[in-house]
Design an enzyme around this catalytic site. Structure first.
Site, PDB file in Angstrom:
ATOM      1  N   GLU A 146       4.194  -3.972  12.504  1.00 10.79           N
ATOM      2  CA  GLU A 146       3.234  -2.879  12.263  1.00 10.79           C
ATOM      3  C   GLU A 146       2.093  -3.515  11.472  1.00 10.79           C
ATOM      4  O   GLU A 146       2.247  -3.815  10.291  1.00 10.79           O
ATOM      5  CB  GLU A 146       3.900  -1.745  11.478  1.00 10.79           C
ATOM      6  CG  GLU A 146       5.085  -1.090  12.191  1.00 10.79           C
ATOM      7  CD  GLU A 146       4.674  -0.337  13.450  1.00 10.79           C
ATOM      8  OE1 GLU A 146       3.470  -0.132  13.687  1.00 10.79           O
ATOM      9  OE2 GLU A 146       5.578   0.051  14.223  1.00 10.79           O
TER      10      GLU A 146
ATOM     11  N   CYS B 207      -3.131   1.624   6.675  1.00  8.90           N
ATOM     12  CA  CYS B 207      -3.338   1.037   7.995  1.00  8.90           C
ATOM     13  C   CYS B 207      -4.023   2.049   8.898  1.00  8.90           C
ATOM     14  O   CYS B 207      -4.862   1.699   9.717  1.00  8.90           O
ATOM     15  CB  CYS B 207      -2.009   0.600   8.580  1.00  8.90           C
ATOM     16  SG  CYS B 207      -0.791   1.917   8.670  1.00  8.90           S
TER      17      CYS B 207
ATOM     18  N   ASN C 126       0.816  -1.229   0.000  1.00  9.84           N
ATOM     19  CA  ASN C 126       0.000   0.000   0.000  1.00  9.84           C
ATOM     20  C   ASN C 126       0.851   1.281   0.000  1.00  9.84           C
ATOM     21  O   ASN C 126       0.486   2.265  -0.629  1.00  9.84           O
ATOM     22  CB  ASN C 126      -1.009  -0.004   1.162  1.00  9.84           C
ATOM     23  CG  ASN C 126      -0.372  -0.167   2.506  1.00  9.84           C
ATOM     24  OD1 ASN C 126       0.730  -0.691   2.623  1.00  9.84           O
ATOM     25  ND2 ASN C 126      -1.055   0.271   3.535  1.00  9.84           N
TER      26      ASN C 126
HETATM   27  P1  NAD Z   1       0.372  -9.090   4.017  1.00 12.16           P
HETATM   28  O1  NAD Z   1       0.518  -9.426   5.457  1.00 12.16           O
HETATM   29  O2  NAD Z   1      -0.376 -10.021   3.156  1.00 12.16           O
HETATM   30  O3  NAD Z   1       1.810  -8.908   3.333  1.00 12.16           O
HETATM   31  C1  NAD Z   1       2.791  -8.036   3.835  1.00 12.16           C
HETATM   32  C2  NAD Z   1       4.166  -8.527   3.423  1.00 12.16           C
HETATM   33  O4  NAD Z   1       4.395  -9.809   4.017  1.00 12.16           O
HETATM   34  C3  NAD Z   1       4.335  -8.731   1.906  1.00 12.16           C
HETATM   35  O5  NAD Z   1       5.661  -8.410   1.537  1.00 12.16           O
HETATM   36  C4  NAD Z   1       4.097 -10.223   1.756  1.00 12.16           C
HETATM   37  O6  NAD Z   1       4.705 -10.767   0.598  1.00 12.16           O
HETATM   38  C5  NAD Z   1       4.745 -10.762   3.026  1.00 12.16           C
HETATM   39  N1  NAD Z   1       4.230 -12.067   3.444  1.00 12.16           N
HETATM   40  C6  NAD Z   1       3.005 -12.594   3.203  1.00 12.16           C
HETATM   41  N2  NAD Z   1       2.921 -13.839   3.739  1.00 12.16           N
HETATM   42  C7  NAD Z   1       4.124 -14.090   4.334  1.00 12.16           C
HETATM   43  C8  NAD Z   1       4.652 -15.197   5.059  1.00 12.16           C
HETATM   44  N3  NAD Z   1       3.933 -16.301   5.277  1.00 12.16           N
HETATM   45  N4  NAD Z   1       5.919 -15.102   5.547  1.00 12.16           N
HETATM   46  C9  NAD Z   1       6.649 -13.983   5.344  1.00 12.16           C
HETATM   47  N5  NAD Z   1       6.208 -12.910   4.650  1.00 12.16           N
HETATM   48  C10 NAD Z   1       4.956 -12.964   4.161  1.00 12.16           C
HETATM   49  O7  NAD Z   1      -0.260  -7.632   4.024  1.00 12.16           O
HETATM   50  P2  NAD Z   1      -0.786  -6.806   2.777  1.00 12.16           P
HETATM   51  O8  NAD Z   1      -2.123  -7.316   2.408  1.00 12.16           O
HETATM   52  O9  NAD Z   1       0.273  -6.756   1.747  1.00 12.16           O
HETATM   53  O10 NAD Z   1      -0.909  -5.347   3.431  1.00 12.16           O
HETATM   54  C11 NAD Z   1      -2.063  -4.871   4.007  1.00 12.16           C
HETATM   55  C12 NAD Z   1      -2.025  -4.999   5.515  1.00 12.16           C
HETATM   56  O11 NAD Z   1      -0.898  -4.288   6.029  1.00 12.16           O
HETATM   57  C13 NAD Z   1      -3.223  -4.380   6.180  1.00 12.16           C
HETATM   58  O12 NAD Z   1      -3.678  -5.216   7.213  1.00 12.16           O
HETATM   59  C14 NAD Z   1      -2.693  -3.077   6.741  1.00 12.16           C
HETATM   60  O13 NAD Z   1      -3.428  -2.558   7.818  1.00 12.16           O
HETATM   61  C15 NAD Z   1      -1.326  -3.478   7.127  1.00 12.16           C
HETATM   62  N6  NAD Z   1      -0.468  -2.291   7.243  1.00 12.16           N
HETATM   63  C16 NAD Z   1      -0.033  -1.909   8.478  1.00 12.16           C
HETATM   64  C17 NAD Z   1       0.733  -0.757   8.620  1.00 12.16           C
HETATM   65  C18 NAD Z   1       1.232  -0.311   9.971  1.00 12.16           C
HETATM   66  O14 NAD Z   1       2.171   0.479   9.996  1.00 12.16           O
HETATM   67  N7  NAD Z   1       0.656  -0.756  11.065  1.00 12.16           N
HETATM   68  C19 NAD Z   1       1.051   0.008   7.504  1.00 12.16           C
HETATM   69  C20 NAD Z   1       0.575  -0.404   6.260  1.00 12.16           C
HETATM   70  C21 NAD Z   1      -0.168  -1.575   6.144  1.00 12.16           C
END
Ligand code: NAD
Length: 497
Positions: free
Chosen positions: A266, A300, A168
């Site tokens: 996060e 987020c 995002n």
């Molecule tokens: P996601 O958890 O699906 O993926 C995030 C990252 O993790 C990607 O690089 C993905 O390839 C990797 N990943 C996925 N599965 C994995 C695994 N089994 N092992 C290791 N790495 C893995 O999240 P998303 O859908 O890409 O992003 C959206 C989410 O992120 C939302 O829930 C949002 O709220 C959250 N977010 C949080 C913050 C914060 O600062 N708190 C900021 C932005 C987004």
């Protein structure tokens, strides 16, 4: 067509319609060809695949980690101000290429060109913020622990840090990790989301061209389960800095238990906004609209639930609804677009499902509720800015994180009910309150269970202040000087006479 890592050719990706193959990793200061299956990169505005990036395997991750390990000894031994100076020059070099990065980010992520500029500018600002702090690091000293005995605290970098980043905000969420990690002397291997690898690869290349030494910052693209897991389980990675969803964060935390890897998480949020009867209602409605629909709701810290006092509810609902209906939805690269598409077809399906399941339980649809009726946008993953009024409190839009442009609004009797509803969530990332009553504002800050509370202010994150979620929204802090604590180990030293 296969292209190398050279600057001019990769930047053409932002403009050309051709489908290109990218080697998928940036290791030891140069392009590295990953061995895994290609991952398609799709333009969310039209659903067309325009590049294939080779996915990383466990061996590719190992190559990147070894590169970071080799670079660690020299990088960590530099004076901290020298590291800041090098990072500052490299960030400045990235800044000079903003006009190339902006369309590339829009093309792979979907956001408007304006939002890409805001994101990339912020990513550079964050690097520069920590460059500034690199000259201000101070230690602690405690005299007279016992007669003639004094103590002080050493801080040492951890070693190789793995940064796992979502789609995002691919660059700001990277900078949040990269900047404090590098300034404190760590070296980094980053894994961007499988769907947004291009801007990150180019960002790394530019930092390197701007003087960051080889191996200090490496990137391996690939899927989460393959590349991400390989990084989180690599024995030479001392810390994982993760931003993403709560379920994946839980998995990362479990993986990091082996070897007691340091971890910061996060994660997701469902930020409540409370609008009291004495608030500046026009300003609050603007903040709600901006806070929910910015980046097509994929933040987020987006405002994901609004609780408004009954006596002013109609006025607020009307103002937010009018704004939602006025927002110009369009391709990110089209002039005048205020909101682009969702990032993927699956993301749109998920948001549409949450809205539909909620409306099936109750509530009134005041705006949106589906894709735009515009044949020119039919190939993309568009969804209209949506407002749902007074759905049941156990509906999906209340209990789940809605990662898209759909806002539920509830009437509440009073302040106590608003606080109770705000806290009735497993998430605790951000929150906001709108009131002119100082006592109420301070109470909200005291009582809302979240890592951030904005009072009469739009939901913007500042590099100066620590940021991180409570409850299922995360663990540890990014931003602020506090971030340094999460990239170092401390040692107490006691000196006798
Ligand atoms: P996601 O958890 O699906 O993926 C995030 C990252 O993790 C990607 O690089 C993905 O390839 C990797 N990943 C996925 N599965 C994995 C695994 N089994 N092992 C290791 N790495 C893995 O999240 P998303 O859908 O890409 O992003 C959206 C989410 O992120 C939302 O829930 C949002 O709220 C959250 N977010 C949080 C913050 C914060 O600062 N708190 C900021 C932005 C987004």
């Amino acid at each position: 067509m296969s292209i190398g890592g050279n600057v001019a050719r990769r930047s053409e990706l932002a403009r050309t319609g051709g489908r290109n193959t990218i080697s998928g990793a940036f290791v030891d200061g140069a392009e590295h060809r990953n061995a895994g299956d290609p991952l398609p990169v799709t333009n969310p505005a039209d659903g067309q695949v325009f590049a294939d990036v080779a996915g990383g395997t466990a061996a590719d991750v190992d190559a990147a980690v070894q590169s970071a390990r080799r670079a660690f000894a020299e990088w960590s031994s530099l004076a901290v101000s020298k590291r800041g100076e090098i990072l500052g020059a490299a960030a400045h070099h990235v800044e000079q290429h903003l006009d190339e990065l902006i369309p590339l980010l829009t093309r792979e992520q979907g956001k408007t060109l304006r939002d890409s500029r805001i994101e990339l500018t912020k990513a550079i600002d964050t690097l520069m913020h920590y460059v500034g702090l690199s000259k201000a690091l101070r230690g602690t000293h405690t005299p007279n622990l016992d007669p003639g005995v004094e103590g002080y605290v050493l801080r040492r970098p951890l070693g190789v840090v793995g940064a796992i980043v979502p789609w995002n905000f691919p660059t700001t969420l990277l900078s949040n990790k990269l900047a404090p990690a590098l300034v404190t002397g760590n070296t980094v291997v980053a894994k961007p989301a499988g769907t947004t690898p291009l801007t990150t690869l180019r960002f790394a290349e530019l930092l390197h061209d701007g003087g960051l030494p080889a191996g200090v910052f490496n990137v391996v693209t690939g899927s989460g389960p393959t590349t991400g897991t390989a990084l989180a389980t690599h024995p030479d990675v001392r810390k994982i800095a993760f931003t993403g969803s709560t379920p994946v964060g839980e998995q990362i935390m479990a993986l990091c238990a082996r070897g007691i890897k340091r971890v910061t998480l996060e994660l997701g949020g469902s930020d409540p906004m409370i609008i009291c009867d004495d608030a500046d209602l026009a300003a609050a409605a603007s903040a709600a609209s901006m806070g929910r629909y910015y980046n097509c709701g994929q933040a987020c810290l987006a405002i994901k639930r609004v609780y408004v006092f009954e006596s002013v509810a109609d006025e607020v609902v009307e103002a937010i609804t009018a704004k939602a209906k006025r927002l110009k939805v369009g391709r990110g690269d089209a002039e005048g677009s205020q909101m682009g598409p969702l990032h993927t077809a699956a993301q749109r399906e998920e948001v549409a499902g949450q809205v539909d399941r909620t409306l099936a339980m109750g509530g009134r649809l005041a705006a949106g509720g589906g894709p735009p009726d515009d044949a020119g946008l039919a190939g993309g993953f568009f969804y209209l800015p949506t407002v749902v009024v007074d759905p049941p409190h156990d509906a999906p839009m209340a209990t789940e994180e809605v990662f898209g442009p759909a806002l539920p609004i509830w009437r509440v009797r009073d302040f106590d009910e608003a606080i109770e509803r705000a806290n009735a969530s497993r998430f605790g990332l951000g929150s906001s309150v709108w009131t002119r009553d100082l006592r109420r504002a301070r109470q909200a800050a005291e009582r809302i269970e979240a890592g951030y509370t904005w009072i009469n202010s739009r939901t913007k994150v500042y590099d100066e202040l620590p940021f991180g979620g409570w409850k299922s929204s995360g663990y540890g802090k990014e931003h602020g000087e506090e971030a340094f604590d999460y990239y170092t180990d401390s040692k107490s030293v006691v000196v006798g006479s």
